[in-house]
Every structure is written in structure tokens, then in C-alpha cells.
Write an enzyme that holds these catalytic residues in place. Structure first.
Site, PDB file in Angstrom:
ATOM      1  N   CYS A   1       0.836  -1.209   0.000  1.00 38.56           N
ATOM      2  CA  CYS A   1       0.000   0.000   0.000  1.00 38.56           C
ATOM      3  C   CYS A   1       0.866   1.253   0.000  1.00 38.56           C
ATOM      4  CB  CYS A   1      -0.932  -0.001   1.208  1.00 38.56           C
ATOM      5  SG  CYS A   1      -2.244  -1.234   1.108  1.00 38.56           S
TER       6      CYS A   1
ATOM      7  N   CYS B   1      16.054   6.783  -2.539  1.00 41.83           N
ATOM      8  CA  CYS B   1      14.718   6.468  -3.068  1.00 41.83           C
ATOM      9  C   CYS B   1      13.707   7.055  -2.084  1.00 41.83           C
ATOM     10  CB  CYS B   1      14.533   4.963  -3.265  1.00 41.83           C
ATOM     11  SG  CYS B   1      14.692   3.988  -1.753  1.00 41.83           S
TER      12      CYS B   1
END
Length: 377
Positions: A189, A335
Site C-alpha cells: 500500500c 529512493c
């Protein structure tokens, strides 16, 4: 069977007014013990509705703290709970809903080392997580302990609900999914996103299935998988069958105790690469240190938020575009949270780069600790 006090009779009056439900079903709820793994998007409506319904004991497993990105869907928590352990905030909320509830909390991850101990005391196990190792673990433990496992999953606009219970004649999760998807194929998610109302819908259905199992009313989703597409508001039910060769619930099981679930799901141990913290990186940038800052997220993520001066090369393109990267000065790689950048650094090291360094915590940590003007998503 547990007796109901006058206060409880008043609290559950709308249940007691249902002819098919009545006082006997309410007594069964009070005597029931339900374990919910996860206090997140699914765990919030699961536990809130079970507490309100009158389940006598709820066990709740979670080791996280409340973050602002949780509040879009995790309705157990509010703005004032930011930074608190989820279980601490959940206790206040659930006992505020129903002071008659007995709440047992486990501030730890549900792992192969503790799963049997935690689950043994409960009648129904509900999986409110979003990762495959825990799904397989909760399934296997449920099979061995002969407890029904109420499954739910959510991603973006779609969700699924089912009840796995071989001891009741239904298949287990492994019968449906003998092997996990390849790592990275199905995003979490956090990576893929989820519509805020979706876990409310799926979690409420999981709570409903638990109530049906406990009280004996209706027809639980035994041997069924309900798929929900919220964009078209379509509900489809699939029939599942037991696999006689299932390694856990089949005729000749080969998995009879907890295994290395992360290894089974192809999740590699944390990569051992050189690292730098966001605060250290910020200090070097403030001094004018000559470096190259590589962002290995996806273009849509970069468009949402990026660190000034960073260069975008998505992880999947790093090795083929390695010629664009310097070897003669520090190469800092980041990232969102540090996982993909660690893989990039390891891949670059395999190509002979000695200057690649992973930025731990990624742009999320940068936003939290260095520059709040960089959006947190």
C-alpha cells in the site's frame, strides 16, 4: 456462557432486537477471543466494529508508531496521536468505544518465533496486514491451531475478503496461492497507494465474517473469495477448493511448523552497502561537497517531491544507464525510504563502482529531518 450486565443489555439493545441474533448470539460475542494482526488500515475498522459489537477479548499485534500518512485511512488514530505507539493510541480509542472490552496488546511483529504463542489463546485470527510473509504465517498458524483465518487485502481501488479454515472444510490461503508473487511484482500500500475508504469497506467485512463465525448466524465466506472493485462498485464471489497436495492442509503436509517466511517470499536480508544519513548528506551539501545525487524512484514519485539537484534514473534503468554516472566523486543514491536505493548501490558495486553510497531513510527521512518543504507522500 458469559452473562450480560444491565449496562451491556442497554448497549447491545439493537442486536438483541434482531430475532435471528438475540441474547444468545450476544453472549457468544462476549465469550469470544479474536486476534487481529495489524492496527493499520484494515485493523482500524476490524477492531473498532468488533469492540462496538461486544467481542469480549481482542488481541492486537503491531509494533509501529502513528505517522501522518496513516491518517488518510487508519481511523483508529487522529492528529493528536502522531508519534505515539499505535497500540497505545488504539487502547484509548477502543476502550473509549466499549469499556467492557478486554484488550491484549502485543507491541511486536508477528513472526515465526512468536506466532504460535500469540495465536494460541484466540478463537478467530484476522489478518489485517499488507505483506505476504505475514499472510502465509498467519494462515499456517491458523491451520495448525484449527482456528478460522479471516483474510483481507487491499490495493489502490480493489480489495478481497475470504475465510480460510480447513478444519471447517474450507481451503487455506496456500490452496489459493501456493506460491507468493515474485518480489516487487505486487506493490505494498505504501508503494502502490490505497483509496482511504477501501480499508474501511474491507475491514468492516472482515469484522462481519468474524461475527458470523462466532455467533453461527448467516453463511461465512468459507471456501469463497469476495473481490471488490470500488470504481465500478462491483462485487464478485469466487469459489475456492482445497488442494489435497497443499503442503500445510493437504493429505500429506510437509510444512508442520513455522518456516523462514521472508525467505519463502523471496525477500532478501538487508543489503550490506555503504550508507550515509540524511543529516550527514545535508551537512556535506551545505559545505559545497562535490558529489552526484542519484534518485532511483519512478518519474511520478519524482514529480511529487524531489531533492534539489538530484538526477532521476529509475531503479530498473540504473545498470543499463550506468555510463551516465560518475566514478570519480561520491555517488549518493536515494529512493523513498532506502530499500530501492540499497539495491541500486549493490548493483553498481557489482559493476565496479566504489563510490556509491545509500542514503538511509530516503526522501522521507529528508523531509522529516532536513527540509519539511519537500513533500512527504
Amino acid at each position: 456462557m458469559s452473562d450480560l450486565s444491565n449496562a451491556e443489555l442497554q448497549r447491545y439493545a439493537r442486536h438483541l432486537a434482531i430475532p435471528e441474533f438475540g441474547i444468545e448470539a450476544q453472549r457468544k460475542l462476549k465469550a469470544a477471543r479474536v486476534l487481529c494482526i495489524g492496527a493499520g488500515g484494515l485493523g482500524s475498522p476490524i477492531t473498532m466494529y468488533l469492540a462496538a459489537a461486544g467481542v469480549g477479548k481482542i488481541g492486537l499485534v503491531d509494533a509501529d508508531v502513528v505517522e501522518i500518512s496513516n491518517l488518510q485511512r487508519q481511523v483508529l488514530f487522529g492528529q493528536d496521536d502522531l508519534g505515539r505507539p499505535k497500540l497505545e493510541a488504539a487502547r484509548d480509542r477502543l476502550l473509549g468505544i466499549n469499556p467492557h472490552l478486554e484488550l491484549q496488546t502485543y507491541a511486536e511483529r508477528f513472526t515465526a518465533a512468536n506466532a504460535m504463542r500469540i495465536a494460541a489463546d484466540y478463537d478467530v485470527i484476522i489478518d489485517g496486514t499488507d505483506n505476504f510473509p505475514t499472510r502465509y504465517l498467519s494462515n499456517d498458524v491458523s491451520v495448525w491451531l484449527k482456528k478460522p483465518n479471516v483474510y483481507g487485502s487491499i490495493l489502490r481501488f480493489e480489495g478481497q475478503v475470504g475465510v480460510f479454515a480447513p478444519h471447517l472444510g474450507a481451503p487455506c490461503y496456500r490452496c489459493m496461492s501456493p506460491q507468493p508473487p515474485a518480489p516487487g511484482l505486487v506493490p505494498s500500500c505504501a508503494e502502490g497507494g490505497v483509496l482511504g475508504v477501501l480499508p474501511g469497506l474491507i475491514g468492516t467485512m472482515q469484522a462481519l465474517e468474524a461475527i458470523k463465525l462466532i455467533t453461527g448466524i448467516g453463511q461465512p465466506l468459507l471456501g469463497k473469495l469476495l473481490h471488490v472493485d470500488t470504481l465500478g462498485l462491483r462485487f464478485r464471489t469466487f469459489t475456492l477448493r482445497r488442494d489435497s497436495e497443499c503442503p500445510v492442509c493437504g493429505e500429506n503436509p510437509t510444512i508442520t511448523e513455522p518456516i523462514d517466511y521472508e525467505g519463502f517470499c523471496g525477500i532478501q536480508p538487508e543489503l550490506k552497502v555503504k550508507t550515509i544519513s540524511v543529516r550527514e548528506l545535508h551537512a556535506l551539501r551545505e559545505k559545497g561537497d562535490n558529489h552526484f545525487l542519484l534518485d532511483v524512484r519512478e518519474p511520478d514519485e519524482y514529480a511529487k517531491a524531489h531533492i534539489e539537484g538530484s538526477v532521476l534514473i529509475p531503479l530498473g534503468e540504473v545498470t543499463v544507464r550506468a555510463g551516465e554516472l560518475p566514478r570519480d566523486k561520491p555517488l549518493y543514491v536515494h529512493c523513498k525510504m532506502g530499500g530501492r536505493s540499497a539495491k541500486a548501490v549493490a548493483a553498481l558495486e557489482a559493476l565496479g563502482f566504489t563510490n556509491a553510497v545509500n542514503v538511509t531513510g530516503g526522501i522521507t527521512a529528508w523531509s522529516d529531518e532536513v527540509d519539511a518543504g519537500v513533500a512527504r507522500y
